[in-house]
Structure formats: structure tokens, C-alpha cells
Design a protein around this motif. Structure first.
Motif, short mmCIF file in Angstrom:
data_model
loop_
_atom_site.label_atom_id
_atom_site.label_comp_id
_atom_site.label_asym_id
_atom_site.label_seq_id
_atom_site.Cartn_x
_atom_site.Cartn_y
_atom_site.Cartn_z
N LEU A 214 26.34 12.54 21.44
CA LEU A 214 24.96 12.25 21.04
C LEU A 214 24.82 12.10 19.53
O LEU A 214 23.72 11.79 19.04
CB LEU A 214 24.01 13.33 21.56
N ARG A 215 25.90 12.38 18.79
CA ARG A 215 25.97 12.18 17.34
C ARG A 215 24.93 12.99 16.56
O ARG A 215 24.44 12.54 15.52
CB ARG A 215 25.83 10.69 16.99
N ARG A 216 24.63 14.17 17.03
CA ARG A 216 23.73 15.05 16.27
C ARG A 216 23.93 16.48 16.69
O ARG A 216 24.44 16.77 17.78
CB ARG A 216 22.27 14.65 16.48
N ILE A 217 23.54 17.39 15.81
CA ILE A 217 23.51 18.82 16.11
C ILE A 217 22.27 19.11 16.94
O ILE A 217 21.20 18.54 16.70
CB ILE A 217 23.48 19.65 14.81
N ASP B 159 25.73 21.07 24.92
CA ASP B 159 26.56 20.74 23.76
C ASP B 159 26.53 19.27 23.37
O ASP B 159 27.38 18.82 22.60
CB ASP B 159 28.02 21.14 24.05
N GLY B 160 25.59 18.51 23.90
CA GLY B 160 25.51 17.10 23.54
C GLY B 160 26.67 16.28 24.04
O GLY B 160 26.90 15.16 23.58
N GLY B 161 27.43 16.83 24.99
CA GLY B 161 28.56 16.10 25.56
C GLY B 161 29.88 16.35 24.86
O GLY B 161 30.86 15.66 25.13
N ALA B 162 29.94 17.37 23.98
CA ALA B 162 31.14 17.58 23.16
C ALA B 162 32.36 18.01 23.98
O ALA B 162 33.48 17.62 23.66
CB ALA B 162 30.85 18.61 22.07
N ALA C 123 30.10 13.77 14.31
CA ALA C 123 30.92 12.64 14.73
C ALA C 123 31.70 12.93 16.01
O ALA C 123 32.08 12.01 16.74
CB ALA C 123 31.89 12.26 13.61
N ALA C 124 31.93 14.22 16.29
CA ALA C 124 32.69 14.61 17.49
C ALA C 124 31.78 14.83 18.71
O ALA C 124 32.27 15.16 19.79
CB ALA C 124 33.48 15.88 17.20
#
Length: 253
Positions: free
Chosen positions: A214-217, A246-249, A210-211
Motif C-alpha cells: 500500500l506504500r504507506r505506514i 500490515d498493508g500487505g507487507a 517502499a516494502a
């Protein structure tokens, strides 16, 4: 895109599984040859065999806490494949716990492997590279922002970023590049363990996803592709920086 990896030779530490192995897969798929190292002799031998055996990959049992390891790996690359074009320096994550709660002994052991072991590996490989060589240093998003519950990582990773920048400055005139890689939540054994340690791994994973924009690992191969590019001649003007995967984290600009 042709990454220019054909017949280039790379050393990868911590590479019997996880991010190191995923990077080795991507390098070999694009024509490179690799020397893998890990502490478990059977595991690293099996990893090398899966990558194609002696013609494409060899495995050495080695520990970055041992000061002799960097020279052994450089020598292995030259002995088996006749050259060395770079390295991916990856070390298993230090034990979890807040900075105030972990013991002095845990700090010391982590410093010897995660910090000093990485420094020795980077400086040894850099000294043995010629123009066009590259080093990737697997760090963590904790290098830019503390991760709750990972106090040792929060303490050591930023220092390694500074070290990498210093080496990039020193060896840049020789055409040698050094880049830090900042993996976020990637589904490696390490993250499986961290989720499990919460007592409710499914909830922990859902909260982590959720953080992430991209909403995924992430999958290990998604890191491996980025690392392979960074090490390749295709990234020839990239040095002295840290690259989040990091998917944009991370929220910093």
C-alpha cells in the motif's frame, strides 16, 4: 454493520496510547465500555477521560510484570461496569537489537512482561469469560517472519502465537474466542523511535513504505478498527488465528 458492541465491557492493557488506545477509541465509538491499564497513572487517567470519563472508560495504573494485574483488571471491569466481555492484551515492544547482541537481563525483563505477562493476562481473562467472550492479543508481524534488529520480539512473539492457539482450543467449547493480531508498520511512538534510532528517520520511513504494497505506514485507528471487529460479536466464528494488519507487507500466503 452493527458490531453488537453496545454496553459490552472490555479490558485493554498498554492502552494509554498507541494501538491499545486506538482500539479503545473504536470500541467506545461503537457503544462499548472499557477499562484501560498502563504503567503511567497520569497518562492512563487522561486517556480514560478523553474517552468519556467514568460512564464510558476508567483507567488503572498497572504493570503486566506484576502477577496481580490480571485479577485487578477483571475485578475493575466488574466493579465499575458489572460485566466482562473480553480483552485486548497489548504490551510495549521489547528493546531493539539482534538476538545475539541483547543482554541476558534484557531477555529476562522482556520475558517477564512481553511473554509471561501476556500469558497470565490471557489465561485469567479466558477463565472469567462466558460464551461470546473474546480476547485479542497484540503481537507483531515478527510472529511470522523475523524483523531485522528486533531479536527479542523475533524470539518471543512466535511463542505467544502458539500459546494463543492453545488457549483458543481449550476455551473454544465454552464459546470463548482468542485471536492474535499482527500489526506491521503503524505510526505509533514505537515506530517513531525505531525510525529515529537509524540516524536518518526520513530515509528509514521511505524504505519501510517502499516494502509495503500500500506504500504507506498505517495509522493507529486502522489497527483499532480491525481489533474492535475481532473482539465484537460480529466476528463470532473467528478464533485460533492470527490476523495481519500490515498493508500487505507479509509475503506468506
Amino acid at each position: 454493520m452493527d458490531l453488537g458492541l453496545t454496553d459490552r465491557v472490555y479490558v485493554l492493557t498498554g492502552a494509554s496510547r498507541g494501538l491499545g488506545y486506538a482500539t479503545a477509541q473504536c470500541l467506545v465509538a461503537d457503544g462499548a465500555r472499557v477499562v484501560l491499564s498502563a504503567r503511567d497513572a497520569d497518562a492512563v487517567a487522561a486517556a480514560a477521560q478523553r474517552l468519556g470519563g467514568p460512564e464510558r472508560a476508567v483507567g488503572l495504573a498497572a504493570d503486566l510484570a506484576d502477577a496481580r494485574t490480571p485479577e485487578r483488571l477483571v475485578a475493575a471491569a466488574r466493579e465499575h461496569f458489572g460485566r466482562l466481555d473480553g480483552a485486548l492484551v497489548s504490551v510495549g515492544g521489547p528493546p531493539p537489537g539482534s538476538a545475539a547482541s541483547v543482554t541476558d537481563e534484557q531477555w529476562r525483563r522482556s520475558f517477564e512482561t512481553v511473554f509471561l505477562g501476556s500469558v497470565r493476562m490471557v489465561r485469567t481473562v479466558a477463565e472469567n469469560l462466558t460464551e461470546g467472550g473474546a480476547i485479542g492479543l497484540v503481537l507483531s508481524t515478527s510472529a511470522r517472519g523475523p524483523v531485522p534488529g528486533l531479536g527479542i520480539s523475533n524470539g518471543l512473539r512466535p511463542g505467544l502465537v502458539g500459546m494463543a492457539k492453545d488457549v483458543a482450543d481449550e476455551y473454544g467449547p465454552r464459546g470463548v474466542r482468542v485471536v492474535g493480531l499482527l500489526p506491521g508498520r503503524i505510526m505509533t511512538d514505537r515506530n517513531v523511535e525505531l525510525f529515529a534510532a537509524t540516524g536518518d528517520p526520513e530515509r528509514a520511513r521511505a524504505e519501510a513504505e517502499a516494502a509495503i504494497p500500500l506504500r504507506r505506514i498505517g495509522a493507529p485507528v486502522e489497527f483499532g478498527r480491525v481489533a474492535a471487529f475481532v473482539l465484537s460479536p460480529a466476528a463470532s466464528y473467528l478464533t485460533g488465528v492470527t490476523v495481519p494488519v500490515d498493508g500487505g507487507a507479509l509475503r506468506g500466503l
